[in-house]
Design an enzyme around this catalytic site. Structure first.
Site, PDB file in Angstrom:
ATOM      1  N   CYS A  66      -1.736  -4.542  -5.656  1.00 49.53           N
ATOM      2  CA  CYS A  66      -2.293  -5.763  -5.077  1.00 49.53           C
ATOM      3  C   CYS A  66      -1.293  -6.913  -5.156  1.00 49.53           C
ATOM      4  O   CYS A  66      -0.369  -6.906  -5.987  1.00 49.53           O
ATOM      5  CB  CYS A  66      -3.570  -6.156  -5.809  1.00 49.53           C
ATOM      6  SG  CYS A  66      -4.899  -4.933  -5.688  1.00 49.53           S
ATOM      7  N   CYS A 112      -6.829  -6.249 -11.235  1.00 47.96           N
ATOM      8  CA  CYS A 112      -6.035  -7.481 -11.229  1.00 47.96           C
ATOM      9  C   CYS A 112      -6.603  -8.518 -12.189  1.00 47.96           C
ATOM     10  O   CYS A 112      -5.857  -9.248 -12.843  1.00 47.96           O
ATOM     11  CB  CYS A 112      -5.957  -8.045  -9.819  1.00 47.96           C
ATOM     12  SG  CYS A 112      -4.883  -7.091  -8.720  1.00 47.96           S
ATOM     13  N   GLU A 132       0.822  -1.204   0.000  1.00 53.70           N
ATOM     14  CA  GLU A 132       0.000   0.000   0.000  1.00 53.70           C
ATOM     15  C   GLU A 132       0.860   1.259   0.000  1.00 53.70           C
ATOM     16  O   GLU A 132       2.076   1.213   0.198  1.00 53.70           O
ATOM     17  CB  GLU A 132      -0.933  -0.018   1.211  1.00 53.70           C
ATOM     18  CG  GLU A 132      -1.924  -1.169   1.147  1.00 53.70           C
ATOM     19  CD  GLU A 132      -2.877  -1.209   2.326  1.00 53.70           C
ATOM     20  OE1 GLU A 132      -3.843  -1.998   2.270  1.00 53.70           O
ATOM     21  OE2 GLU A 132      -2.661  -0.461   3.304  1.00 53.70           O
ATOM     22  N   CYS A 134      -9.372  -7.880  -7.506  1.00 52.63           N
ATOM     23  CA  CYS A 134     -10.128  -6.702  -7.916  1.00 52.63           C
ATOM     24  C   CYS A 134     -10.207  -6.644  -9.442  1.00 52.63           C
ATOM     25  O   CYS A 134      -9.573  -7.427 -10.148  1.00 52.63           O
ATOM     26  CB  CYS A 134      -9.482  -5.435  -7.364  1.00 52.63           C
ATOM     27  SG  CYS A 134      -7.900  -5.023  -8.142  1.00 52.63           S
ATOM     28  N   GLU A 194      -1.689  -9.898  -6.299  1.00 44.16           N
ATOM     29  CA  GLU A 194      -1.728 -10.593  -7.579  1.00 44.16           C
ATOM     30  C   GLU A 194      -0.834  -9.910  -8.611  1.00 44.16           C
ATOM     31  O   GLU A 194      -0.083 -10.553  -9.344  1.00 44.16           O
ATOM     32  CB  GLU A 194      -3.163 -10.651  -8.131  1.00 44.16           C
ATOM     33  CG  GLU A 194      -4.157 -11.305  -7.199  1.00 44.16           C
ATOM     34  CD  GLU A 194      -4.851 -10.292  -6.292  1.00 44.16           C
ATOM     35  OE1 GLU A 194      -4.168  -9.667  -5.449  1.00 44.16           O
ATOM     36  OE2 GLU A 194      -6.068 -10.120  -6.430  1.00 44.16           O
TER      37      GLU A 194
END
Length: 299
Positions: free
Chosen positions: A217, A252, A208, A249, A219
């Site tokens: 993310c 991703c 983050e 998400c 992934e």
């Protein structure tokens, strides 16, 4: 048909390994379609010994994972399964045909098992299969030959029941990656383990940022790591979190679709597990693999 490996250990003996390697030898010979009795000699050694063999026979002064020295060959265009008469002519006094010698570095096999995220058993089986197919006339000097050889290796491993990477192993690697999560804002740790078509596993965690748009993310961390190392074909991804199902998400899903529109997505959380195919998560996806971006770059 009978296939056998004569095994010699220079390094430590791995319990149960001989049975596994004998099984993979049998399946390699079956996959090739050889009906004659054949055998090969397999020596398990250390880095220094395989380096000396490389230096003496190949003029390469470094350790490698595996070496193979064929005893017989057909023509460059044919493998031994296509030369049954030659195999019969090459039989020794035992009635079997000697295929050649294989040398495997156990330390290198351990390193690669850890690097690729699978078991030592899987790595030893793969190296043995790889070397046996070399003995039977396969090579990987160009992309077409490489694909043909890899297909035979995976066929034999599948016949032997030696999985490339199990779902449990993939999830365990995602859980390990999750521990490195940098998530001071959401406090939602996520880890991912991405399985490539050639058996390697690339892991990632969510990272983050105070500027939320700069957050990445898990992934995509794993995906970008793989692509940055030249790997662009994938079969499965495991995503794990602590609190709830970490389905990827939208960004991703689109990022995965770019390279692997048919990838299997496994999610786990708090002792639970679920899975879906990417097309179910991203219906009507678009990208180069669907042929929907063919207009880009064209005049």
């Amino acid at each position: 048909m009978k296939a056998k490996i004569e095994l010699e250990w220079d390094d430590e003996v791995i319990p149960g390994a001989e049975e596994d390697l004998q099984r993979i030898a049998i399946e390699c010979v079956k996959a090739e379609g050889i009906k004659s009795s054949v055998y090969a000699q397999l020596r398990i050694t250390d880095d220094e010994s395989i380096r000396a063999i490389n230096r003496d026979y190949r003029m390469i002064d470094r350790a490698t994972d595996v070496l193979s020295f064929p005893a017989i060959s057909c023509t460059p265009e044919k493998t031994l399964g296509q030369c049954p008469k030659k195999l019969l002519r090459e039989r020794d006094e035992t009635g079997a045909c000697f295929l050649g010698d294989i040398i495997i570095s156990l330390p290198r096999a351990r390193e690669q098992a850890q690097e690729y995220g699978h078991s030592l058993k899987r790595e030893m089986a793969y190296l043995t299969a790889h070397a046996l197919f070399h003995l039977m006339g396969y090579d990987h000097m160009n992309e077409q030959d490489k694909e043909r050889m890899r297909a035979m290796e995976e066929k034999a491993l599948g016949m032997a029941g030696i999985a490339r990477v199990t779902d449990d192993e993939l999830i365990a690697l995602a859980e390990k990656a999750m521990q490195f999560s940098y998530s001071p804002y959401s406090h939602f740790k996520v880890g991912a383990a991405l399985l490539s078509k050639d058996g390697r596993v690339f892991t990632g965690c969510n990272i983050e940022n105070g500027s939320y748009g700069a957050t990445n993310c898990a992934e995509r961390t794993a995906l970008f790591k793989a692509v940055s190392e030249g790997v662009t074909e994938f079969t499965a991804i495991a995503i794990t979190a602590e609190k709830s199902a970490p389905w990827p998400c939208g960004i991703c899903r689109q990022a995965l679709n770019e390279f692997a529109p048919d990838i299997r997505v496994i999610v786990s959380w708090d002792g639970n597990r679920d899975e879906a195919m990417l097309p179910d998560l991203l219906p009507h996806g678009f990208g180069p693999k669907q042929g929907t971006l063919d207009f880009l770059g064209k005049e």
